[in-house]
Design a protein around this motif. Structure first.
Motif, PDB file in Angstrom:
ATOM      1  N   GLY A 164     -24.100  13.316 -98.878  1.00 43.71           N
ATOM      2  CA  GLY A 164     -25.210  13.373 -97.920  1.00 43.71           C
ATOM      3  C   GLY A 164     -26.589  13.156 -98.512  1.00 43.71           C
ATOM      4  O   GLY A 164     -27.353  12.315 -98.017  1.00 43.71           O
ATOM      5  N   PRO A 165     -26.968  13.896 -99.557  1.00 48.56           N
ATOM      6  CA  PRO A 165     -28.318  13.702-100.109  1.00 48.56           C
ATOM      7  C   PRO A 165     -28.557  12.280-100.602  1.00 48.56           C
ATOM      8  O   PRO A 165     -29.657  11.746-100.438  1.00 48.56           O
ATOM      9  CB  PRO A 165     -28.367  14.690-101.276  1.00 48.56           C
ATOM     10  N   HIS A 166     -27.546  11.645-101.165  1.00 43.34           N
ATOM     11  CA  HIS A 166     -27.716  10.283-101.672  1.00 43.34           C
ATOM     12  C   HIS A 166     -27.853   9.281-100.528  1.00 43.34           C
ATOM     13  O   HIS A 166     -28.650   8.344-100.608  1.00 43.34           O
ATOM     14  CB  HIS A 166     -26.552   9.902-102.582  1.00 43.34           C
ATOM     15  N   ILE A 167     -27.089   9.477 -99.470  1.00 46.43           N
ATOM     16  CA  ILE A 167     -27.188   8.581 -98.308  1.00 46.43           C
ATOM     17  C   ILE A 167     -28.566   8.723 -97.669  1.00 46.43           C
ATOM     18  O   ILE A 167     -29.216   7.726 -97.352  1.00 46.43           O
ATOM     19  CB  ILE A 167     -26.070   8.878 -97.284  1.00 46.43           C
ATOM     20  N   ARG A 168     -29.018   9.956 -97.497  1.00 50.01           N
ATOM     21  CA  ARG A 168     -30.351  10.169 -96.902  1.00 50.01           C
ATOM     22  C   ARG A 168     -31.452   9.595 -97.785  1.00 50.01           C
ATOM     23  O   ARG A 168     -32.406   8.991 -97.294  1.00 50.01           O
ATOM     24  CB  ARG A 168     -30.577  11.657 -96.643  1.00 50.01           C
ATOM     25  N   SER A 169     -31.325   9.746 -99.084  1.00 52.87           N
ATOM     26  CA  SER A 169     -32.319   9.207-100.011  1.00 52.87           C
ATOM     27  C   SER A 169     -32.366   7.682 -99.931  1.00 52.87           C
ATOM     28  O   SER A 169     -33.433   7.072 -99.970  1.00 52.87           O
ATOM     29  CB  SER A 169     -32.002   9.670-101.429  1.00 52.87           C
ATOM     30  N   TRP A 170     -31.201   7.062 -99.830  1.00 52.45           N
ATOM     31  CA  TRP A 170     -31.148   5.611 -99.699  1.00 52.45           C
ATOM     32  C   TRP A 170     -31.792   5.175 -98.387  1.00 52.45           C
ATOM     33  O   TRP A 170     -32.581   4.238 -98.350  1.00 52.45           O
ATOM     34  CB  TRP A 170     -29.704   5.110 -99.773  1.00 52.45           C
ATOM     35  N   ARG A 171     -31.448   5.870 -97.303  1.00 53.41           N
ATOM     36  CA  ARG A 171     -32.004   5.508 -95.995  1.00 53.41           C
ATOM     37  C   ARG A 171     -33.524   5.700 -95.943  1.00 53.41           C
ATOM     38  O   ARG A 171     -34.229   4.880 -95.388  1.00 53.41           O
ATOM     39  CB  ARG A 171     -31.373   6.364 -94.902  1.00 53.41           C
ATOM     40  N   ASP A 172     -33.990   6.796 -96.511  1.00 51.08           N
ATOM     41  CA  ASP A 172     -35.418   7.111 -96.404  1.00 51.08           C
ATOM     42  C   ASP A 172     -36.284   6.315 -97.368  1.00 51.08           C
ATOM     43  O   ASP A 172     -37.400   5.936 -97.034  1.00 51.08           O
ATOM     44  CB  ASP A 172     -35.644   8.607 -96.646  1.00 51.08           C
ATOM     45  N   HIS A 173     -35.786   6.080 -98.576  1.00 48.49           N
ATOM     46  CA  HIS A 173     -36.636   5.486 -99.612  1.00 48.49           C
ATOM     47  C   HIS A 173     -36.003   4.312-100.343  1.00 48.49           C
ATOM     48  O   HIS A 173     -36.634   3.736-101.231  1.00 48.49           O
ATOM     49  CB  HIS A 173     -37.007   6.545-100.663  1.00 48.49           C
ATOM     50  N   GLY A 174     -34.747   3.991-100.050  1.00 48.55           N
ATOM     51  CA  GLY A 174     -34.049   2.956-100.805  1.00 48.55           C
ATOM     52  C   GLY A 174     -33.836   3.373-102.248  1.00 48.55           C
ATOM     53  O   GLY A 174     -33.766   2.552-103.146  1.00 48.55           O
ATOM     54  N   ALA A 175     -33.735   4.691-102.463  1.00 47.01           N
ATOM     55  CA  ALA A 175     -33.674   5.251-103.813  1.00 47.01           C
ATOM     56  C   ALA A 175     -32.238   5.324-104.328  1.00 47.01           C
ATOM     57  O   ALA A 175     -31.297   5.555-103.569  1.00 47.01           O
ATOM     58  CB  ALA A 175     -34.304   6.638-103.827  1.00 47.01           C
ATOM     59  N   VAL A 176     -32.117   5.133-105.643  1.00 51.03           N
ATOM     60  CA  VAL A 176     -30.831   5.202-106.337  1.00 51.03           C
ATOM     61  C   VAL A 176     -31.002   6.137-107.529  1.00 51.03           C
ATOM     62  O   VAL A 176     -31.947   5.976-108.301  1.00 51.03           O
ATOM     63  CB  VAL A 176     -30.389   3.801-106.830  1.00 51.03           C
ATOM     64  N   PRO A 177     -30.119   7.109-107.721  1.00 53.35           N
ATOM     65  CA  PRO A 177     -30.248   8.012-108.864  1.00 53.35           C
ATOM     66  C   PRO A 177     -30.128   7.253-110.195  1.00 53.35           C
ATOM     67  O   PRO A 177     -29.382   6.277-110.301  1.00 53.35           O
ATOM     68  CB  PRO A 177     -29.076   8.983-108.711  1.00 53.35           C
ATOM     69  N   ARG A 178     -30.851   7.714-111.186  1.00 53.89           N
ATOM     70  CA  ARG A 178     -30.833   7.065-112.499  1.00 53.89           C
ATOM     71  C   ARG A 178     -29.420   7.039-113.084  1.00 53.89           C
ATOM     72  O   ARG A 178     -29.005   6.058-113.675  1.00 53.89           O
ATOM     73  CB  ARG A 178     -31.777   7.777-113.462  1.00 53.89           C
TER      74      ARG A 178
END
Length: 122
Positions: free
Chosen positions: A61-75
């Motif tokens: 969930g947190p990774h999907i939301r991060s991608w949706r909100d900011h297009g972010a990918v964990p290092r």
């Protein structure tokens, strides 16, 4: 009727993507994350309960939301993807495939790696 068919197709895409994502967790050459993101996107179109489950999942969930909100990918994911693409490119060099494949596939992977490292991190 048309609306029900469209919803059914979105649901089918969500389930297929989720199955491929789960297979990607155990098969080293199948990427899980793009299929998980596709499953969440398809679910948002035709299966709100599945979308909510994915968005509220403790691990994904947190990774999907991060991608949706900011297009972010964990290092960590960037490093893992880069290492896996590098290993695949090296293995490809020792396979009996045409030279165009031996050069083209690593070029595509390098392009993906550059794009990936330009994404924001969460």
């Amino acid at each position: 009727m048309h609306r029900a068919l469209v919803r059914l197709l979105w649901r089918a895409l969500a389930v297929l993507s989720l199955v491929l994502a789960m297979l990607g967790l155990v098969l080293p050459l199948l990427p899980a994350v793009p299929f998980l993101l596709l499953a969440a996107w398809a679910a948002s179109k035709g299966w709100p309960a599945l979308e909510a489950w994915l968005l509220n999942h403790t691990h994904f969930g947190p990774h999907i939301r991060s991608w949706r909100d900011h297009g972010a990918v964990p290092r960590r994911a960037k490093w893992l993807a880069t290492v896996m693409m590098t290993c695949s490119a090296v293995m490809l060099m020792f396979m009996p495939v045409p030279l165009a494949v031996q050069l083209g596939v690593p070029a595509i992977m390098a392009t993906v790696a550059i794009w990936l490292w330009r994404r924001p991190e969460n």
